[in-house]
Design a protein around this motif. Structure first.
Motif, PDB file in Angstrom:
ATOM      1  N   LEU A  53     -20.292 -35.899 -37.419  1.00  0.00           N
ATOM      2  CA  LEU A  53     -18.935 -35.483 -37.064  1.00  0.00           C
ATOM      3  C   LEU A  53     -18.988 -34.378 -36.009  1.00  0.00           C
ATOM      4  N   SER A  54     -17.890 -34.201 -35.321  1.00  0.00           N
ATOM      5  CA  SER A  54     -17.834 -33.180 -34.278  1.00  0.00           C
ATOM      6  C   SER A  54     -17.673 -31.793 -34.889  1.00  0.00           C
ATOM      7  N   VAL A  55     -17.792 -30.778 -34.036  1.00  0.00           N
ATOM      8  CA  VAL A  55     -17.574 -29.398 -34.468  1.00  0.00           C
ATOM      9  C   VAL A  55     -16.168 -29.238 -35.032  1.00  0.00           C
ATOM     10  N   ALA A  56     -15.192 -29.779 -34.312  1.00  0.00           N
ATOM     11  CA  ALA A  56     -13.797 -29.660 -34.750  1.00  0.00           C
ATOM     12  C   ALA A  56     -13.585 -30.310 -36.111  1.00  0.00           C
ATOM     13  N   GLU A  57     -14.151 -31.491 -36.301  1.00  0.00           N
ATOM     14  CA  GLU A  57     -13.972 -32.205 -37.574  1.00  0.00           C
ATOM     15  C   GLU A  57     -14.657 -31.472 -38.727  1.00  0.00           C
ATOM     16  N   ASN A  58     -15.839 -30.921 -38.479  1.00  0.00           N
ATOM     17  CA  ASN A  58     -16.555 -30.203 -39.538  1.00  0.00           C
ATOM     18  C   ASN A  58     -15.815 -28.951 -39.996  1.00  0.00           C
ATOM     19  N   LEU A  59     -15.018 -28.354 -39.115  1.00  0.00           N
ATOM     20  CA  LEU A  59     -14.273 -27.157 -39.502  1.00  0.00           C
ATOM     21  C   LEU A  59     -12.862 -27.479 -39.998  1.00  0.00           C
ATOM     22  N   TYR A  60     -12.226 -28.449 -39.391  1.00  0.00           N
ATOM     23  CA  TYR A  60     -10.815 -28.709 -39.698  1.00  0.00           C
ATOM     24  C   TYR A  60     -10.627 -29.491 -40.998  1.00  0.00           C
ATOM     25  N   LEU A  61     -11.511 -30.459 -41.254  1.00  0.00           N
ATOM     26  CA  LEU A  61     -11.343 -31.287 -42.456  1.00  0.00           C
ATOM     27  C   LEU A  61     -11.435 -30.475 -43.746  1.00  0.00           C
ATOM     28  N   PRO A  62     -12.409 -29.570 -43.901  1.00  0.00           N
ATOM     29  CA  PRO A  62     -12.398 -28.719 -45.106  1.00  0.00           C
ATOM     30  C   PRO A  62     -11.152 -27.841 -45.189  1.00  0.00           C
ATOM     31  N   PHE A  63     -10.639 -27.429 -44.035  1.00  0.00           N
ATOM     32  CA  PHE A  63      -9.443 -26.583 -44.022  1.00  0.00           C
ATOM     33  C   PHE A  63      -8.234 -27.328 -44.569  1.00  0.00           C
ATOM     34  N   ILE A  64      -7.993 -28.553 -44.080  1.00  0.00           N
ATOM     35  CA  ILE A  64      -6.813 -29.293 -44.564  1.00  0.00           C
ATOM     36  C   ILE A  64      -7.022 -29.752 -46.004  1.00  0.00           C
ATOM     37  N   ASN A  65      -8.286 -29.947 -46.407  1.00  0.00           N
ATOM     38  CA  ASN A  65      -8.553 -30.310 -47.798  1.00  0.00           C
ATOM     39  C   ASN A  65      -8.179 -29.152 -48.724  1.00  0.00           C
ATOM     40  N   LYS A  66      -8.486 -27.927 -48.291  1.00  0.00           N
ATOM     41  CA  LYS A  66      -8.125 -26.758 -49.092  1.00  0.00           C
ATOM     42  C   LYS A  66      -6.609 -26.580 -49.150  1.00  0.00           C
ATOM     43  N   GLN A  67      -5.926 -26.956 -48.054  1.00  0.00           N
ATOM     44  CA  GLN A  67      -4.469 -26.834 -48.008  1.00  0.00           C
ATOM     45  C   GLN A  67      -3.765 -27.977 -48.727  1.00  0.00           C
ATOM     46  N   ASN A  68      -4.559 -28.966 -49.209  1.00  0.00           N
ATOM     47  CA  ASN A  68      -4.011 -30.155 -49.896  1.00  0.00           C
ATOM     48  C   ASN A  68      -3.051 -30.939 -49.007  1.00  0.00           C
TER      49      ASN A  68
ATOM     50  N   ILE B 105     -13.481 -15.248 -33.249  1.00  0.00           N
ATOM     51  CA  ILE B 105     -14.693 -14.571 -33.743  1.00  0.00           C
ATOM     52  C   ILE B 105     -15.851 -14.686 -32.742  1.00  0.00           C
ATOM     53  N   ASP B 106     -15.510 -14.930 -31.480  1.00  0.00           N
ATOM     54  CA  ASP B 106     -16.484 -14.890 -30.371  1.00  0.00           C
ATOM     55  C   ASP B 106     -17.639 -15.872 -30.536  1.00  0.00           C
ATOM     56  N   ILE B 107     -17.320 -17.111 -30.879  1.00  0.00           N
ATOM     57  CA  ILE B 107     -18.333 -18.169 -30.941  1.00  0.00           C
ATOM     58  C   ILE B 107     -18.052 -19.162 -29.824  1.00  0.00           C
TER      59      ILE B 107
ATOM     60  N   GLN C 262     -25.475 -24.257 -35.508  1.00  0.00           N
ATOM     61  CA  GLN C 262     -25.013 -24.755 -36.807  1.00  0.00           C
ATOM     62  C   GLN C 262     -24.759 -23.608 -37.776  1.00  0.00           C
ATOM     63  N   ARG C 263     -25.607 -22.564 -37.721  1.00  0.00           N
ATOM     64  CA  ARG C 263     -25.381 -21.393 -38.569  1.00  0.00           C
ATOM     65  C   ARG C 263     -24.066 -20.699 -38.200  1.00  0.00           C
ATOM     66  N   LEU C 264     -23.800 -20.614 -36.913  1.00  0.00           N
ATOM     67  CA  LEU C 264     -22.555 -19.992 -36.472  1.00  0.00           C
ATOM     68  C   LEU C 264     -21.347 -20.799 -36.937  1.00  0.00           C
ATOM     69  N   LEU C 265     -21.490 -22.122 -36.954  1.00  0.00           N
ATOM     70  CA  LEU C 265     -20.404 -22.965 -37.457  1.00  0.00           C
ATOM     71  C   LEU C 265     -20.125 -22.697 -38.927  1.00  0.00           C
ATOM     72  N   GLU C 266     -21.184 -22.476 -39.704  1.00  0.00           N
ATOM     73  CA  GLU C 266     -20.979 -22.178 -41.127  1.00  0.00           C
ATOM     74  C   GLU C 266     -20.232 -20.863 -41.308  1.00  0.00           C
ATOM     75  N   LEU C 267     -20.524 -19.887 -40.464  1.00  0.00           N
ATOM     76  CA  LEU C 267     -19.774 -18.633 -40.520  1.00  0.00           C
ATOM     77  C   LEU C 267     -18.321 -18.847 -40.106  1.00  0.00           C
ATOM     78  N   ALA C 268     -18.118 -19.689 -39.084  1.00  0.00           N
ATOM     79  CA  ALA C 268     -16.757 -19.984 -38.635  1.00  0.00           C
ATOM     80  C   ALA C 268     -15.962 -20.695 -39.724  1.00  0.00           C
ATOM     81  N   ARG C 269     -16.617 -21.590 -40.437  1.00  0.00           N
ATOM     82  CA  ARG C 269     -15.939 -22.300 -41.529  1.00  0.00           C
ATOM     83  C   ARG C 269     -15.541 -21.335 -42.641  1.00  0.00           C
ATOM     84  N   ALA C 270     -16.420 -20.378 -42.958  1.00  0.00           N
ATOM     85  CA  ALA C 270     -16.092 -19.371 -43.967  1.00  0.00           C
ATOM     86  C   ALA C 270     -14.865 -18.564 -43.546  1.00  0.00           C
ATOM     87  N   TYR C 271     -14.781 -18.253 -42.245  1.00  0.00           N
ATOM     88  CA  TYR C 271     -13.616 -17.530 -41.737  1.00  0.00           C
ATOM     89  C   TYR C 271     -12.351 -18.374 -41.837  1.00  0.00           C
TER      90      TYR C 271
END
Length: 484
Positions: free
Chosen positions: A94-109, A130-132, A148-157
């Motif tokens: 999956l793309s960067v956008a998909e890896n971050l956005y899909l968990p976000f909308i899942n949390k928002q139900n 967050i300057d990534i 990939q590590r920076l993406l994990e931090l971005a996802r946490a944010y």
């Protein structure tokens, strides 16, 4: 008044009657970076408990001032805690956008149809905040590990995780520049009241980023340092103990006689490197982007590789194309993952060492190996430290990384190769293990063996080596001796 995010109170855990957590208590505040310093993976029990991979015998947990009664096992992820471990927890296809956005909308139900342009813009705004600097349309499989590590931090944010727990093993093989990039993002998130809990054995990294440092030994917090109290020597001494720095019995003294000259050439990529080393020398090569390590490993292990090796050894010309030919000429190698792939997991340290030294002995002859053979090695080469654990469960499959690596070092101490090439020897080692590795180098070079270390760890490698070379896969430059 500071707001407390997490408090662990009187945690206890034992494994086979051996305590791994002893009445452990700690707390973390909002916007704080707390580091737990420990050796030999002593913090793993606590990390595994926090991530839900292990239970405890007793203890109480408070999360945001709410008591979680007798939390033997907990799903801390549901509480809003993010864990960054050794392997990136991302979807490669999956793309960067998909890896971050899909968990976000899942949390928002949310179940609505995803607008791709909105998703990309939303994620880009998140990364910019967050300057990534990463292209949101890039597939994760095409990213570097640091990205990939920076993406994990971005996802946490993005998911508003209140606490981010990081296992420092996940960053152990990164360059200093990569660590600086990560620390910059960590400080940005800290400024937004995100809290961090680091598990590490690296004192210098801890001092550079932490607000508080806790030293964990044998399941107990034995010392706490606040930022104003940081003293590198004091922290290091408490962590590793003064007895760990006795002067080694064997001290290598490089001979002025040129031992070898090696040219590694890859015609297909138009890359090459040339190295010359003296008898009894420890020569370090800084390989910041791992190109030299990769080229060397490919040439030795891949029969289809175009990489070639040639040069002079003890005044005589040589050529070889693979690992087998190199060993016949007197070269020894410990590659990056040799400690994990070379040993027999169902045999103990003594049996593994005996087989490695005899080399031609096959697996089927294991029943004929007994302690008498190992005792010869043990007495002649003072290998008593390999005999400490007589328990049958102490096989190589259950040994730590350094214990496994120690078996390989002992093999070459006994075999006495002309040249020993070691790739990334310190990437998973704590300070005591690094020091003990240096002692083994002294003992090996005392026999006249030349050691060439290829590593991306500048601070440790430069302090151990007699000469140090900054290099890349296209040229070699900036050669320094120990005084420089």
């Amino acid at each position: 008044m500071r707001y407390e995010i997490l408090r662990l109170s009187h945690l206890n855990k034992s494994f086979k009657n051996t305590p791994t957590l002893k009445d452990l208590s700690l707390n973390i505040f909002r916007g704080e970076i707390l580091t737990i310093l420990s050796l030999n993976k002593a913090g793993k029990t606590l990390y595994n408990y926090l991530s839900g991979g292990e239970n405890i015998d007793s203890g109480i947990v408070y999360f945001e001032h709410k008591k979680i009664s007798y939390a033997k096992t907990l799903n801390f992820i549901k509480l809003g805690i993010c864990f960054i471990s050794h392997y990136p927890n991302l979807v490669p296809k999956l793309s960067v956008a998909e890896n971050l956005y899909l968990p976000f909308i899942n949390k928002q139900n949310k179940t609505s149809i995803i607008n791709k342009k909105y998703m990309q813009k939303f994620v880009q705004n998140c990364l910019d905040t967050i300057d990534i600097d990463i292209n949101v349309n890039t597939l994760v499989k095409n990213l570097t590990l640091i990205e990939q590590r920076l993406l994990e931090l971005a996802r946490a944010y993005l998911l508003e995780n209140k606490l981010i727990v990081i296992d420092d093993d996940s960053f152990s093989s990164y360059s200093h520049n990569d660590i600086d990039i990560i620390n910059k993002v960590v400080r940005t998130l800290k400024g937004k009241n995100y809290s961090f809990l680091f598990f590490t054995h690296d004192v210098k990294k801890s001092i550079g980023i932490s607000d508080r440092i806790l030293i964990l030994k044998e399941g107990e917090i034995i010392k706490t340092f606040n930022r104003d109290d940081y003293d590198y020597k004091c922290i290091f001494k408490i962590l590793v103990g003064a007895d760990s720095f006795k002067k080694p019995k064997y001290i290598h003294k490089p001979d002025n006689c040129l031992k070898c000259s090696i040219d590694i050439i890859d015609p297909s990529k138009k890359n090459s490197i040339s190295v010359s080393a003296y008898k009894g020398e420890v020569l370090g090569i800084l390989d910041s982007n791992s190109k030299i390590s990769d080229m060397l490993t490919e040439g030795l292990l891949d029969n289809a590789s175009t990489v070639k090796f040639k040069g002079f050894l003890n005044g005589k010309p040589f050529k070889f194309k693979n690992l087998k030919q190199a060993k016949k000429l007197g070269f020894g190698f410990i590659l990056e993952h040799s400690a994990d792939t070379t040993l027999f997991n169902n045999r103990n340290a003594e049996e593994n060492l005996s087989v490695l030294v005899l080399d031609k002995l096959k697996y089927k002859f294991f029943p004929f190996i007994n302690n008498k053979l190992f005792n010869v090695f043990k007495d002649d080469y003072e290998l008593y430290d390999l005999c400490e654990n007589k328990d049958p469960i102490g096989t190589s499959a259950q040994l730590g990384f350094f214990q496994r690596q120690k078996i390989l070092l002992c093999k070459w101490l006994i075999s006495q190769p002309e040249v020993l090439i070691f790739i990334k020897p310190f990437s998973q080692l704590d300070p005591i293990s690094k020091h003990l590795t240096d002692i083994y180098f002294d003992r090996i070079t005392a026999n006249g063996t030349t050691i060439i270390i290829i590593s991306n760890d500048f601070s440790v490698t430069s302090s151990i080596c007699d000469r140090f070379l900054f290099a890349d896969a296209d040229s070699t430059n900036f050669l320094f001796d120990k005084v420089q």
